[in-house]
Design a protein around this motif. Structure first.
Motif, mmCIF file in Angstrom:
data_model
loop_
_atom_site.group_PDB
_atom_site.id
_atom_site.type_symbol
_atom_site.label_atom_id
_atom_site.label_comp_id
_atom_site.label_asym_id
_atom_site.label_seq_id
_atom_site.Cartn_x
_atom_site.Cartn_y
_atom_site.Cartn_z
ATOM 1 N N SER A 70 31.230 28.924 -39.081
ATOM 2 C CA SER A 70 31.127 28.218 -37.733
ATOM 3 C C SER A 70 32.057 27.712 -37.107
ATOM 4 O O SER A 70 32.366 27.960 -35.825
ATOM 5 N N ILE A 71 32.966 27.011 -37.875
ATOM 6 C CA ILE A 71 34.113 26.154 -37.344
ATOM 7 C C ILE A 71 35.149 27.296 -36.724
ATOM 8 O O ILE A 71 35.758 26.937 -35.766
ATOM 9 N N VAL A 72 35.358 28.112 -37.466
ATOM 10 C CA VAL A 72 36.326 29.312 -37.194
ATOM 11 C C VAL A 72 35.894 30.137 -35.854
ATOM 12 O O VAL A 72 36.656 30.100 -34.860
ATOM 13 N N GLY A 73 34.621 30.445 -35.755
ATOM 14 C CA GLY A 73 34.019 31.054 -34.625
ATOM 15 C C GLY A 73 33.926 30.094 -33.360
ATOM 16 O O GLY A 73 34.295 30.820 -32.494
ATOM 17 N N ALA A 74 34.019 28.985 -33.688
ATOM 18 C CA ALA A 74 33.707 27.952 -32.280
ATOM 19 C C ALA A 74 35.217 28.052 -31.671
ATOM 20 O O ALA A 74 35.140 27.688 -30.316
ATOM 21 N N PHE A 75 36.354 28.203 -32.629
ATOM 22 C CA PHE A 75 37.577 28.019 -31.729
ATOM 23 C C PHE A 75 37.592 29.128 -30.784
ATOM 24 O O PHE A 75 38.276 29.065 -29.795
ATOM 25 N N PHE A 76 37.099 30.504 -31.044
ATOM 26 C CA PHE A 76 37.299 31.560 -30.244
ATOM 27 C C PHE A 76 36.114 31.258 -28.995
ATOM 28 O O PHE A 76 36.520 31.599 -27.982
ATOM 29 N N LEU A 77 35.025 30.792 -29.301
ATOM 30 C CA LEU A 77 33.913 30.473 -28.232
ATOM 31 C C LEU A 77 34.455 29.435 -27.268
ATOM 32 O O LEU A 77 34.568 29.783 -25.824
ATOM 33 N N ILE A 78 35.338 28.302 -27.745
ATOM 34 C CA ILE A 78 35.652 27.328 -26.678
ATOM 35 C C ILE A 78 36.854 28.020 -26.015
ATOM 36 O O ILE A 78 37.367 27.602 -24.767
ATOM 37 N N SER A 79 37.550 28.856 -26.463
ATOM 38 C CA SER A 79 38.953 29.520 -25.811
ATOM 39 C C SER A 79 38.516 30.427 -24.836
ATOM 40 O O SER A 79 38.834 30.317 -23.644
ATOM 41 N N VAL A 80 37.450 31.155 -24.950
ATOM 42 C CA VAL A 80 36.605 31.733 -23.811
ATOM 43 C C VAL A 80 36.184 30.947 -22.810
ATOM 44 O O VAL A 80 36.436 30.952 -21.430
ATOM 45 N N GLY A 81 35.259 29.828 -23.342
ATOM 46 C CA GLY A 81 34.632 29.094 -22.350
ATOM 47 C C GLY A 81 35.574 28.221 -21.451
ATOM 48 O O GLY A 81 35.428 27.899 -20.208
ATOM 49 N N LYS A 82 36.770 27.872 -22.022
ATOM 50 C CA LYS A 82 37.733 27.213 -21.196
ATOM 51 C C LYS A 82 38.265 28.016 -19.976
ATOM 52 O O LYS A 82 38.621 27.449 -18.846
ATOM 53 N N ILE A 83 38.455 29.110 -20.219
ATOM 54 C CA ILE A 83 38.648 30.034 -18.980
ATOM 55 C C ILE A 83 37.701 30.041 -17.824
ATOM 56 O O ILE A 83 38.184 29.924 -16.611
ATOM 57 N N GLY A 84 36.422 29.976 -18.194
ATOM 58 C CA GLY A 84 35.281 29.665 -17.294
ATOM 59 C C GLY A 84 35.507 28.367 -16.401
ATOM 60 O O GLY A 84 35.254 28.261 -15.286
#
Length: 462
Positions: A67-81
């Motif tokens: 979950s923690i590792v996956g969350a870093f990918f999620l927030i990286s994409v979300g930051k672009i938005g």
């Protein structure tokens, strides 16, 4: 006249950038949004895939790390938005080109509609079981219809409806989930669960278990910018999403692990739904469990239908929001009646989602952060007037070829020849390297073409 007034209150959402004064999400709202998204029955069901293949504590540890590792990918994409104010699938124009983005938008929109089928049926099934334990009445078709209709009614009001639903439900859902956990831990033998060993001949290794948990985050990737573009600041986007997603995902997976673990220890068939496990002991707590499952699906389905609508608008951005939202909602109702067929194919659908999402997300992240140096022109992405993201005839063939290679690799090593380590991380690295190499080759070819054209023009001039 009344119908016209009602329609005027529907969402008027579009793919255009959200200005700073129209951003309303703070820390609590963002965290609530992602708790509501992550606490979902399909993730609960995913926990059933790990136990009893793996020891309970090992599976739970893998859940936290994945979950923690996956969350870093999620927030990286979300930051672009958050930075651009744009939804996810319109942002694919930056990497794939204005015309090239049509296929990813269509593919992800279809994938998300498929998710609503599965989730709606699983929520209806849980409610049906709870009502049966209390009253002896069951009507799965009725509960499918109710779940789908509520989803559509909320989505019709656009972003406002989605956020209002998430704020209202997230805290309630966490409290009710803790009640369910508390009941199971007092009713059943916790010590035996914690000491529970894995299968002597497991089909799932620790790495495959991590792969399963890690890949679940990619099912949210095409959602994240649709909502994080409303975050007031980048910090709120990063922190709120990271905290909310991890809380929700760990609760959901932990619930699945716990339910199937207790079921196996009692000699019951493998089940993921706490409603079934608890229903034989307490109809009231069973109903609470069913409410958790139902609310989890309602909140996530609302987000998924909204994002499926935004994927449609990424292709046909001149259409009004509420019309495709209503049509997609009607399709959800019909698809949910596939019933048990959906559960039988759930694991394959989860992996297939990862197969498609992983190379797409990797290309987006590589393009934005490395090649474009964290700089997209939001207005140009929408309008295309300057053809900044036109590439070759509106298509970035380097991104497309990477997408094909990454998808083929992930599919082969997920379905045909299953790697004992899982294929997700390898697919990420392969897609990353492929895109860097192919983009460089494409750029050299374009430069040579421009140079040749320039030489021909100069020769004709003289």
């Amino acid at each position: 006249m009344k119908i016209r007034n009602l329609v005027s209150n529907f969402g008027q959402d579009s793919v255009h950038p959200i200005s700073s004064e129209n951003r309303t999400l703070g820390y609590f709202s963002t965290a609530s949004l992602w708790i509501g998204a992550a606490v979902i029955v399909t993730t609960v069901y995913t926990g059933m895939l790990l136990v009893p293949e793996l020891p309970f504590l090992t599976a739970f540890f893998i859940t936290i790390i994945g979950s923690i590792v996956g969350a870093f990918f999620l927030i990286s994409v979300g930051k672009i938005g958050t930075i651009t104010g744009l939804p996810t699938l319109i942002l694919t124009r930056g990497a794939f080109g204005h015309r090239g983005s049509i296929l990813p938008a269509a593919a992800l929109g279809i994938m998300y509609i498929g998710w609503t089928f599965i989730q709606t049926y699983m929520a209806a099934l849980s409610l049906d079981h709870a009502v049966y334990y209390i009253s002896g009445y069951n009507n799965i078709n009725l509960f499918v219809f109710i779940t789908a209709v509520l989803t559509v009614l909320i989505v019709l009001f656009g972003y406002r409806g989605v956020v209002a639903a998430e704020r209202a439900v997230a805290s309630i859902m966490v409290v009710l989930a803790l009640i369910v956990f508390g009941y199971m831990f007092t009713k059943f033998d916790v010590q035996s669960l914690l000491m529970m060993k894995g299968s002597a001949t497991p089909e799932i290794t620790n790495m495959i278990g991590f792969d399963i948990v890690f890949v679940t985050v990619f099912t949210f990737m095409a959602l994240v910018c649709d909502y994080n573009r409303y975050c007031k600041t980048t910090r709120i986007s990063l922190v709120g999403t990271f905290v909310g997603y991890n809380i929700g995902n760990i609760i959901a997976l932990g619930l699945g692990l716990t339910v199937v673990g207790f079921a196996v220890l009692q000699g019951l068939p493998m089940i993921y739904d706490p409603t079934d496990l608890i229903g034989q002991h307490s109809s009231i707590v069973s109903l609470i469990a069913a409410i958790v499952i139902f609310l989890s699906v309602l909140t996530t389905n609302v987000m998924v239908v909204y994002s499926a609508t935004m994927s449609y608008l990424a292709i046909f951005n001149k259409h009004r929001f509420w019309i495709p939202a209503l049509v997609i909602g009607m399709i959800t109702i019909i698809g949910s009646f596939l019933k048990d067929w959906l559960l039988d194919h759930f694991q394959d659908y989860l992996i297939l989602s990862g197969v498609i999402f992983i190379p797409l997300v990797t290309v987006m992240l590589t393009d934005y952060y490395l090649l474009k140096k964290s700089n997209y022109d939001a207005n140009e992405i929408v309008s295309g007037e300057k053809k900044t993201y036109w590439y070759i005839g509106g298509v970035n063939y380097a991104a497309y070829l990477t997408f094909v290679i990454g998808t083929a690799f992930a599919y082969y090593f997920s379905f045909v020849f299953v790697l004992p380590t899982g294929a997700t991380l390898f697919a990420v690295f392969l897609s990353f390297l492929c895109y860097l190499v192919l983009e460089r080759i494409q750029r050299v070819l374009i430069d040579k073409t421009k140079l040749s054209s320039s030489m021909i023009e100069n020769k004709n001039f003289f």
